[in-house]
Design a protein around this motif. Structure first.
Motif, PDB file in Angstrom:
ATOM      1  N   THR A  45      35.264  38.926  46.122  1.00 35.21           N
ATOM      2  CA  THR A  45      36.700  38.704  46.097  1.00 35.21           C
ATOM      3  C   THR A  45      37.203  38.893  44.675  1.00 35.21           C
ATOM      4  OG1 THR A  45      38.444  37.136  46.667  1.00 35.21           O
ATOM      5  CG2 THR A  45      36.473  36.233  45.672  1.00 35.21           C
ATOM      6  N   SER A  46      38.494  38.980  44.521  1.00 34.89           N
ATOM      7  CA  SER A  46      39.084  39.129  43.185  1.00 34.89           C
ATOM      8  C   SER A  46      39.223  37.753  42.545  1.00 34.89           C
ATOM      9  CB  SER A  46      40.457  39.819  43.267  1.00 34.89           C
ATOM     10  OG  SER A  46      40.317  41.145  43.753  1.00 34.89           O
ATOM     11  N   SER A 231      36.612  45.940  36.515  1.00 36.67           N
ATOM     12  CA  SER A 231      37.568  44.833  36.470  1.00 36.67           C
ATOM     13  C   SER A 231      38.957  45.361  36.120  1.00 36.67           C
ATOM     14  CB  SER A 231      37.126  43.785  35.439  1.00 36.67           C
ATOM     15  OG  SER A 231      35.901  43.202  35.814  1.00 36.67           O
ATOM     16  N   THR A 232      39.958  44.626  36.533  1.00 41.32           N
ATOM     17  CA  THR A 232      41.339  45.024  36.241  1.00 41.32           C
ATOM     18  C   THR A 232      41.917  44.082  35.190  1.00 41.32           C
ATOM     19  OG1 THR A 232      42.138  43.645  38.065  1.00 41.32           O
ATOM     20  CG2 THR A 232      41.692  45.971  38.534  1.00 41.32           C
ATOM     21  N   ASN A 296      38.040  40.013  37.981  1.00 38.18           N
ATOM     22  CA  ASN A 296      36.780  40.578  38.457  1.00 38.18           C
ATOM     23  C   ASN A 296      36.853  40.723  39.972  1.00 38.18           C
ATOM     24  OD1 ASN A 296      34.140  41.249  39.088  1.00 38.18           O
ATOM     25  ND2 ASN A 296      33.261  39.890  37.550  1.00 38.18           N
ATOM     26  N   SER A 297      36.866  41.973  40.448  1.00 33.70           N
ATOM     27  CA  SER A 297      36.973  42.224  41.886  1.00 33.70           C
ATOM     28  C   SER A 297      35.622  42.219  42.588  1.00 33.70           C
ATOM     29  CB  SER A 297      37.665  43.570  42.123  1.00 33.70           C
ATOM     30  OG  SER A 297      36.941  44.621  41.506  1.00 33.70           O
ATOM     31  N   ARG A 298      34.542  41.987  41.858  1.00 33.00           N
ATOM     32  CA  ARG A 298      33.203  41.981  42.455  1.00 33.00           C
ATOM     33  C   ARG A 298      32.546  40.613  42.404  1.00 33.00           C
ATOM     34  NH1 ARG A 298      30.761  47.433  39.512  1.00 33.00           N
ATOM     35  NH2 ARG A 298      32.455  48.866  40.100  1.00 33.00           N
TER      36      ARG A 298
END
Length: 386
Positions: A45-46, A231-232, A296-298
């Motif tokens: 999840t983000s 990551s965004t 962090n989307s992972r």
């Protein structure tokens, strides 16, 4: 007779031995039953990654009130610690010397203008006479040159007059910006000069204010690597924790980040802007700034009870693989609410054990059931006739 008795005893003992043997087998089978564990299926999840750094408050604008001319301070027009507006007169320096200089410059200008008028009229009178050769041509040339010189003298006198007028205006010292003024460093009767090192007073604009945040270059490099790995960037919102441990109510925003590293501290300065309508944030105050630099989307969010730590502090969890409980080492950089944030060690779809952890060991056979599924409890048997 003796043989019959012995045989009868052996026959009597045989059923008891068979009964004990069967009980031991039943208990062994019961001990070998795999323990039941509850699991949840984890998915990435983000997760926002919070960063908390030290910072210091600084004024949005700061200006030192300095004299432009030398003289004696005659009056002060403000109250120390009050709000002043741009252009408001703060001090008056004795203007008499500068007023006299203006009067002298006016007289010099008038004299130069009179000389210019006389020279112009003479040149105008000589021009037709020179054309008729009634006067020498050189006399006309000299008169015309004298007229131009007197016009230049008028311009010089006019410039000196403007300079004297500006100096006279500087005897009233205005506020260069709007803001809150501090204490006056000079009193009435003090001699001030244009090149003095100490200002008369200092004005600071404190709504909004800046917070300068120091981040190490190593942390900045880790952030850039994380952004490169998928990551965004986080939003620009910043929250503050004050020196007494309380939270500042109003959020701020990141204004800019410097592009150089301070060679003495090895840090990069991030500047955030905060509204300060009540004046709670004062210049020079130390604060703690908390903000999200990346998302962090992972990452995985797991319940706290699923995590175990060894004596060295290394984190691990149990997952179900086939019909066994397998231990996994995980990386847990932070917590979010009631969950741990796992950035490494888990895969999408893993069955994470969160119940029955006290009955399992690495690689032991287990009976996995979903943690949300209610467990069936057999009713307790009662003895007959009880």
């Amino acid at each position: 007779m003796t043989r019959i008795v012995v045989g009868t005893g052996l026959l009597a003992l045989a059923p008891a031995c068979l009964l004990l043997s069967s009980c031991g087998k039943d208990e062994g089978k019961k001990d070998k039953a795999p323990p039941t564990v509850g699991f949840v299926v984890v998915q990435p999840t983000s997760v926002p990654v919070d960063t908390e750094l030290a910072g210091r408050v600084s004024a949005l604008q700061m200006s030192e009130v300095r004299p432009q001319v030398a003289g004696i301070v005659r009056r002060r027009f403000f109250k120390e610690g009050s709000l002043v507006t741009k252009g408001q007169t703060l001090y008056e320096i004795d203007p008499r010397v500068y007023s006299a200089a203006v009067d002298e410059a006016v007289a010099n200008r008038n004299s130069a203008m009179a000389s210019a008028d006389s020279a112009r009229e003479l040149a105008d009178r000589y021009k037709p006479l020179a054309d008729m050769e009634a006067v020498a041509r050189q006399d006309y040339v000299n008169a015309a040159a004298q007229a131009r010189q007197t016009r230049a003298a008028v311009a010089q006198a006019q410039a000196r007059l403007r300079s004297a007028q500006v100096s006279l205006q500087f005897t009233r010292v205005p506020a260069p910006i709007s803001g809150r003024i501090g204490r006056s460093l000079f009193t009435e009767g003090a001699l001030v000069t244009a090149n003095q090192a100490e200002p008369l007073a200092v004005i600071q604009r404190m709504d909004p204010v800046f917070v300068d945040i120091q981040q190490s270059s190593a942390e900045l490099l880790r952030l850039r690597r994380a952004l490169a790995d998928g990551s965004t960037p986080g939003d620009a919102s910043v929250r503050l924790k004050l020196e007494d441990g309380s939270d500042y109510e109003l959020p701020g925003k990141i204004a800019f980040s410097e592009v150089i590293v301070d060679p003495t501290t090895g840090t990069v300065t991030l500047r955030a802007s905060f509204p300060n309508p009540d004046g709670v944030l004062l210049p020079g105050m130390f604060v703690r700034a908390r903000f999200v630099q990346q998302v962090n989307s992972r990452a995985f969010l797991i319940p706290q009870q699923a995590l175990r730590r060894d004596p060295r502090g290394a984190a691990s969890v149990y997952v179900v693989e086939g019909d066994k409980a397998v231990e996994r080492k995980v990386v847990v950089p932070s917590a979010q609410g009631t969950s741990w944030v796992v950035t490494s060690g888990l895969k999408p779809g893993d069955r994470l054990i969160i119940q029955g952890l006290g009955n399992i060991r690495p690689d032991i056979a287990v009976k996995p059931v979903p943690a949300s599924e209610p467990q069936k409890v057999a009713p307790k048997k009662t003895k007959k006739g009880a």
